[in-house]
Write a protein that holds these residues in place. Structure first.
Motif, PDB file in Angstrom:
ATOM      1  N   UNK A  70      23.044  30.643 -15.935  1.00 43.96           N
ATOM      2  CA  UNK A  70      21.888  30.028 -15.292  1.00 43.96           C
ATOM      3  C   UNK A  70      22.042  28.522 -15.352  1.00 43.96           C
ATOM      4  N   UNK A  71      21.954  27.883 -14.198  1.00 47.53           N
ATOM      5  CA  UNK A  71      22.007  26.424 -14.113  1.00 47.53           C
ATOM      6  C   UNK A  71      20.577  25.906 -14.183  1.00 47.53           C
ATOM      7  N   UNK A  72      20.338  24.894 -15.004  1.00 46.93           N
ATOM      8  CA  UNK A  72      18.992  24.352 -15.186  1.00 46.93           C
ATOM      9  C   UNK A  72      19.015  22.854 -14.924  1.00 46.93           C
ATOM     10  N   UNK A  73      18.162  22.418 -14.006  1.00 48.26           N
ATOM     11  CA  UNK A  73      17.955  21.002 -13.733  1.00 48.26           C
ATOM     12  C   UNK A  73      16.503  20.709 -14.041  1.00 48.26           C
ATOM     13  N   UNK A  74      16.250  19.783 -14.952  1.00 48.20           N
ATOM     14  CA  UNK A  74      14.870  19.497 -15.332  1.00 48.20           C
ATOM     15  C   UNK A  74      14.575  18.020 -15.405  1.00 48.20           C
ATOM     16  N   UNK A  75      13.438  17.644 -14.865  1.00 47.04           N
ATOM     17  CA  UNK A  75      12.910  16.273 -14.946  1.00 47.04           C
ATOM     18  C   UNK A  75      11.414  16.379 -15.199  1.00 47.04           C
ATOM     19  N   UNK A  76      10.961  15.791 -16.275  1.00 44.40           N
ATOM     20  CA  UNK A  76       9.533  15.777 -16.630  1.00 44.40           C
ATOM     21  C   UNK A  76       8.922  17.173 -16.502  1.00 44.40           C
ATOM     22  N   UNK A  77       8.073  17.394 -15.516  1.00 42.40           N
ATOM     23  CA  UNK A  77       7.406  18.691 -15.371  1.00 42.40           C
ATOM     24  C   UNK A  77       8.100  19.604 -14.366  1.00 42.40           C
TER      25      UNK A  77
END
Length: 138
Positions: free
Chosen positions: A88-95
């Motif tokens: 699983x690729x996860x890209x996260x920024x703040x919310x």
């Protein structure tokens, strides 16, 4: 005369015996090391690991042969992602958090960076392996 002899003795390097860790069987590369795979030998080898506790649970990076010293560079953390694994690729920024399915193009342990192919776009990207096996992409 005795003083010169004592000084000469102090200046001559002495061989110091120390305990080192050796394997009792051939351990192949990518194999996890168990306590039963190790024994302690009393010889001096520069750079050899002296504490078996450091090696237990680690993965051999190279083949380790019986009776030969093991160096710290010969082992590393065990890989949790193998080549061709679906991840699983996860890209996260703040919310905001975006996930996608990918295929690992290499193998690695927690914290290492590996190349991954996004299966929906066929784009190759690089990400860091999380402890849960997901790949964090920036």
């Amino acid at each position: 005369m005795q003083i010169l002899f004592l000084i000469a003795l102090l200046l001559v390097p002495m061989m110091v015996h120390a305990d080192i860790v050796v394997s009792v069987r051939t351990i192949r590369a990518k194999e996890v090391i168990l306590a039963s795979d190790l024994e302690i030998k009393s010889i001096a080898v520069e750079g050899a690991v002296a504490d078996p506790g450091i090696l237990v649970g680690k993965e051999a990076r190279v083949a380790l042969y019986p009776g030969r010293p093991i160096r710290a560079a010969d082992v590393g953390p065990p890989a949790i992602v193998d080549r061709n694994d679906l991840v699983t690729l996860v890209f996260g920024r703040a919310t905001l958090s975006i996930t996608a399915e990918g295929r690992a193009l290499g193998r690695g342990a927690v914290g290492e960076r590996i190349r991954v192919m996004n299966l929906s776009s066929r784009t190759t990207i690089t990400g860091r392996i999380r402890p849960d096996g997901q790949i964090e992409v920036n």
